[in-house]
Enzyme design. Sequence first.
Site: not given
Length: 492
Positions: A73, A149, A173
């Site tokens: 990520k 996210s 997230s």
Amino acid sequence: MTVALQDYDATGLAALIADGSLSAAEVLDATLARIDAAEPRINAIAVDLRERGREQSAGPNAGPFAGVPFLLKDIFQEYAGARMTMGALPLKDHVAKTTSAYVERCRRAGLVIIGATTTPELGLKATTETMLHGATRNPWNLDHTPGGSSGGAAAAVAAGYVPMAGASDGGGSIRIPAAYCGLFGLKPSRGRVSEGPVLGEGWEGAVCTHVLTRSVRDSAAMLDVLAGAEPGDPFVITQPERPFAAELDHDPGRLRIGFSVRSPVGGRVDPEMIEAVHKTAVLLESLGHHVEEAEPSIDGGLLARCYMGLYFGLVAAMTARIRRETLCAASSFHPDTRALALLGRAMSAGAFVELRAHWNGFARALGEFHAHYDLFLTPTTALGPARIGALDTPRPVQLLSTVIDRLGAGRALLKSGIVDELSFKNLERTPFTQLANLTFVPAMSVPLHQGPDGLPVGVQFVARFGAEATLLRLAAQLERAAPWSTRRAFRI
């Protein structure tokens, strides 16, 4: 042998590589081909590291996931020498100087890192649309967001790029994108996975790092890879009784489960989300569990205000640091980010500490609930994934935010009641996930259902602190009883 990546989880791919049915190079080639074919439509890759991946794949590689391609990520999963943008224009050329413990453990497990996935600017939204990277799309329906996210991670796994991808969760997230993209998403307990060395604890301990997966066994096996403290970590959690992967063979026993479909912030909850919880309750009862309507005694509005107070302070600090390090203008950030930073700068240290003190009350109330119930069941989200662009702040409001920022009118805004309004607006779609973050407990989203529009619907289970084993045992039981692996989001 033709590699149909979407037919295998990471554990399955690793087994094929280990027994010689496939080479790591064949798997990598098939992965990159799939990414190149689908990426123009999905837009889930922020940083391309395929050449580093090829070098790693060609060399000696060992570990439980040797040769399996993996995506990080693009926020706080540092890989020395690789770009890390955090979805922000000022960081478009930023290069990580260190490698995080997370990435080191992924590499030691044999994972071949081929890139990093998109995230909203500074990881701040439950949609992944940025000025830097554009919009990331949900493979189940390209008109919709995959959430955030960890939206790029969820989109990449759902699209079959990789069987699992790095993710993190500071307010939902991991779980929100899992729900929107039909994946399994486990948020571990505080301290289960080290955030070092760059961070001690992310977001006052609210952030936890893990992965998004298709299968429960991959999530459990990766938790075995990732779990454990690093020297200097501020919080060291008790080690598990046995490997998390071994928990999947253990019956969860008869669990007492309380459920609620009421939005903690008083907003609406879509009928398909309510139906998903009720159907899950019926399934749980058929498996021998005791299920009844019950919820912890927590003021959801106060929790939302506390969460947004954390948000304001963090954004103010993050943008200030980035501006110092890059010498960028404030206008380089999205107007929404600037508005949040303005409120953070206007909030006093005393006000922040007062809000932070309420976290203990939430934890005590949840602890009291868990004295009677093993798990708390809710929808993962109140509403389904929004259409791309639907959550954009209207242009006139963006311009007004810019003017207010220039005038330094943050204190006036704080006194105006806008915090309550922002709390509701920001959490209306996703009000169920923040409780686990502010109380540091583990929680998971399980992809048991689909809505009438074909989009996935997740249900959330919240456990006691340190009880990832309970969640994984139940998840494995649910996966056997109502398999989701045959559902496909996207075909090339």
